[in-house]
Design a protein around this motif. Structure first.
Motif, mmCIF file in Angstrom:
data_model
loop_
_atom_site.group_PDB
_atom_site.id
_atom_site.type_symbol
_atom_site.label_atom_id
_atom_site.label_comp_id
_atom_site.label_asym_id
_atom_site.label_seq_id
_atom_site.Cartn_x
_atom_site.Cartn_y
_atom_site.Cartn_z
ATOM 1 N N UNK A 52 31.077 47.577 34.914
ATOM 2 C CA UNK A 52 31.799 48.714 35.480
ATOM 3 C C UNK A 52 32.501 49.438 34.342
ATOM 4 N N UNK A 53 32.146 50.682 34.139
ATOM 5 C CA UNK A 53 32.662 51.469 33.014
ATOM 6 C C UNK A 53 34.191 51.534 32.990
ATOM 7 N N UNK A 54 34.802 51.648 34.153
ATOM 8 C CA UNK A 54 36.254 51.822 34.233
ATOM 9 C C UNK A 54 37.026 50.539 33.881
ATOM 10 N N UNK A 55 36.351 49.404 33.855
ATOM 11 C CA UNK A 55 36.935 48.128 33.441
ATOM 12 C C UNK A 55 36.059 47.625 32.299
ATOM 13 N N UNK A 101 43.089 38.196 34.362
ATOM 14 C CA UNK A 101 42.564 37.514 35.545
ATOM 15 C C UNK A 101 43.702 37.165 36.485
ATOM 16 N N UNK A 102 44.816 36.724 35.943
ATOM 17 C CA UNK A 102 45.974 36.397 36.781
ATOM 18 C C UNK A 102 46.533 37.591 37.525
ATOM 19 N N UNK A 103 46.311 38.789 36.997
ATOM 20 C CA UNK A 103 46.756 40.034 37.635
ATOM 21 C C UNK A 103 45.670 40.556 38.566
ATOM 22 N N UNK A 104 44.432 40.455 38.137
ATOM 23 C CA UNK A 104 43.287 40.911 38.922
ATOM 24 C C UNK A 104 42.226 41.554 38.052
ATOM 25 N N UNK A 105 41.022 41.020 38.139
ATOM 26 C CA UNK A 105 39.842 41.585 37.491
ATOM 27 C C UNK A 105 38.767 41.708 38.569
ATOM 28 N N UNK A 106 37.678 42.364 38.250
ATOM 29 C CA UNK A 106 36.608 42.498 39.232
ATOM 30 C C UNK A 106 35.454 41.573 38.898
ATOM 31 N N UNK A 107 34.934 40.923 39.921
ATOM 32 C CA UNK A 107 33.712 40.143 39.826
ATOM 33 C C UNK A 107 32.654 40.953 40.565
ATOM 34 N N UNK A 139 26.032 36.502 45.661
ATOM 35 C CA UNK A 139 26.030 35.627 44.490
ATOM 36 C C UNK A 139 25.145 34.402 44.713
ATOM 37 N N UNK A 140 25.146 33.875 45.919
ATOM 38 C CA UNK A 140 24.288 32.733 46.220
ATOM 39 C C UNK A 140 22.803 33.112 46.143
ATOM 40 N N UNK A 141 22.475 34.359 46.434
ATOM 41 C CA UNK A 141 21.083 34.816 46.347
ATOM 42 C C UNK A 141 20.668 35.090 44.906
ATOM 43 N N UNK A 142 21.563 35.682 44.122
ATOM 44 C CA UNK A 142 21.217 36.144 42.785
ATOM 45 C C UNK A 142 21.547 35.138 41.697
ATOM 46 N N UNK A 143 22.728 34.549 41.744
ATOM 47 C CA UNK A 143 23.137 33.605 40.714
ATOM 48 C C UNK A 143 23.598 34.245 39.414
ATOM 49 N N UNK A 144 23.910 35.531 39.458
ATOM 50 C CA UNK A 144 24.417 36.237 38.282
ATOM 51 C C UNK A 144 25.626 37.082 38.676
ATOM 52 N N UNK A 145 26.559 37.241 37.731
ATOM 53 C CA UNK A 145 27.728 38.083 37.996
ATOM 54 C C UNK A 145 28.286 38.617 36.693
ATOM 55 N N UNK A 146 29.038 39.699 36.808
ATOM 56 C CA UNK A 146 29.823 40.186 35.680
ATOM 57 C C UNK A 146 31.293 40.040 36.028
ATOM 58 N N UNK A 147 32.076 39.787 35.003
ATOM 59 C CA UNK A 147 33.529 39.819 35.106
ATOM 60 C C UNK A 147 33.934 41.082 34.378
ATOM 61 N N UNK A 148 34.664 41.952 35.071
ATOM 62 C CA UNK A 148 35.018 43.273 34.562
ATOM 63 C C UNK A 148 36.537 43.340 34.413
ATOM 64 N N UNK A 149 36.981 43.450 33.162
ATOM 65 C CA UNK A 149 38.396 43.335 32.825
ATOM 66 C C UNK A 149 38.928 44.695 32.384
ATOM 67 N N UNK A 177 45.246 50.427 34.678
ATOM 68 C CA UNK A 177 44.169 50.566 35.660
ATOM 69 C C UNK A 177 44.769 51.137 36.934
ATOM 70 N N UNK A 178 44.003 51.938 37.621
ATOM 71 C CA UNK A 178 44.416 52.465 38.912
ATOM 72 C C UNK A 178 44.530 51.287 39.880
ATOM 73 N N UNK A 179 45.720 50.997 40.334
ATOM 74 C CA UNK A 179 45.967 49.862 41.234
ATOM 75 C C UNK A 179 45.146 49.962 42.520
ATOM 76 N N UNK A 180 44.749 51.185 42.880
ATOM 77 C CA UNK A 180 43.928 51.381 44.076
ATOM 78 C C UNK A 180 42.598 50.636 43.952
#
Length: 171
Positions: free
Chosen positions: A117-120, A18-24, A65-75, A80-83
Motif C-alpha cells: 500500500x503506497x500510503x503506508x 505495530x503497537x499503534x496499528x499497521x495494515x495487514x 489468508x487461509x486460501x492464499x498464504x501470503x500477506x504484506x505488512x504495511x507500516x 498517517x490519516x487515523x481514518x
C-alpha cells in the motif's frame, strides 16, 4: 520508487508502529483486503526472518489468508490519516472495498502475489510458513478475560498466529 531495506534496521519502528496499528493485506480469488492489526512480532524461526501476525477467527482477512498464504505488512512512516486505521480496523472487507473507500493505492509486489500500500510505505512481503490457532485453555486468565470476555463481541473469537517468512522488505 521502491528501495530495498533490511527489516532489522527498521525493527524498532516496525514493532512500535505495530503497537499503534499497521495494515495487514492479503489477496485471494481476485479480492484484495486489508485490516488494521495491533499485534505482531518480528523474529527468527527455522533460520528464517519472520513476522508473526495474529488474526481473529471471524475476520474476512483470515478467509483470504487461509486460501492464499501470503500477506504484506504495511507500516506508516510519519503521520498517517487515523481514518485509514479506524476504518480498516472496524469495517469488514466482506461489506466494502476499503481501497476504494479510502483512496488507497496498490503497489505491485516484488516476490509474492499480494500488493503493498503506497500510503503506508514500509512494506514486508510475507509467505506463511506456519499457522497455529490459539488454545483457549493455554491463555492466561487475565488475558482471556480482557480480550475474549464472555458477553462481548469478541467472546470466543480467538486468534490464529500466522508465521510469515519475510521474502522482501522495502520503502
Amino acid at each position: 520508487m521502491k528501495r530495498k531495506i533490511n527489516a532489522w534496521d527498521y525493527a524498532g519502528e516496525i514493532i512500535e508502529k505495530t503497537g499503534i496499528g499497521v495494515l495487514l493485506t492479503t489477496k485471494a480469488d481476485g479480492q484484495v483486503n486489508t485490516m488494521t492489526i495491533g499485534w505482531g512480532t518480528l523474529g527468527i524461526q527455522w533460520g528464517k526472518p519472520i513476522f508473526i501476525a495474529y488474526v481473529r477467527q471471524s475476520r474476512y482477512t483470515k478467509q483470504l489468508l487461509d486460501k492464499n498464504g501470503e500477506f504484506t505488512v504495511n507500516v506508516p512512516m510519519g503521520a498517517i490519516d487515523k481514518k485509514i486505521l479506524g476504518i480498516c480496523g472496524t469495517k469488514s472487507g466482506r461489506d466494502m472495498d476499503k481501497f476504494a473507500e479510502l483512496g488507497l493505492t496498490e503497489e505491485a509486489p516484488e516476490v509474492i502475489s499480494v500488493p503493498a500500500i503506497k500510503e503506508l510505505p514500509l512494506t514486508l512481503e510475507c509467505r506463511v510458513i506456519y499457522r497455529q490457532d490459539q488454545d483457549p485453555k493455554a491463555i492466561a486468565p487475565d488475558a482471556d478475560a480482557r480480550f475474549y470476555a464472555k458477553g462481548t463481541s469478541n467472546e470466543g473469537d480467538y486468534h490464529t498466529a500466522y508465521y510469515g517468512e519475510i521474502t522482501a522488505a522495502y520503502l
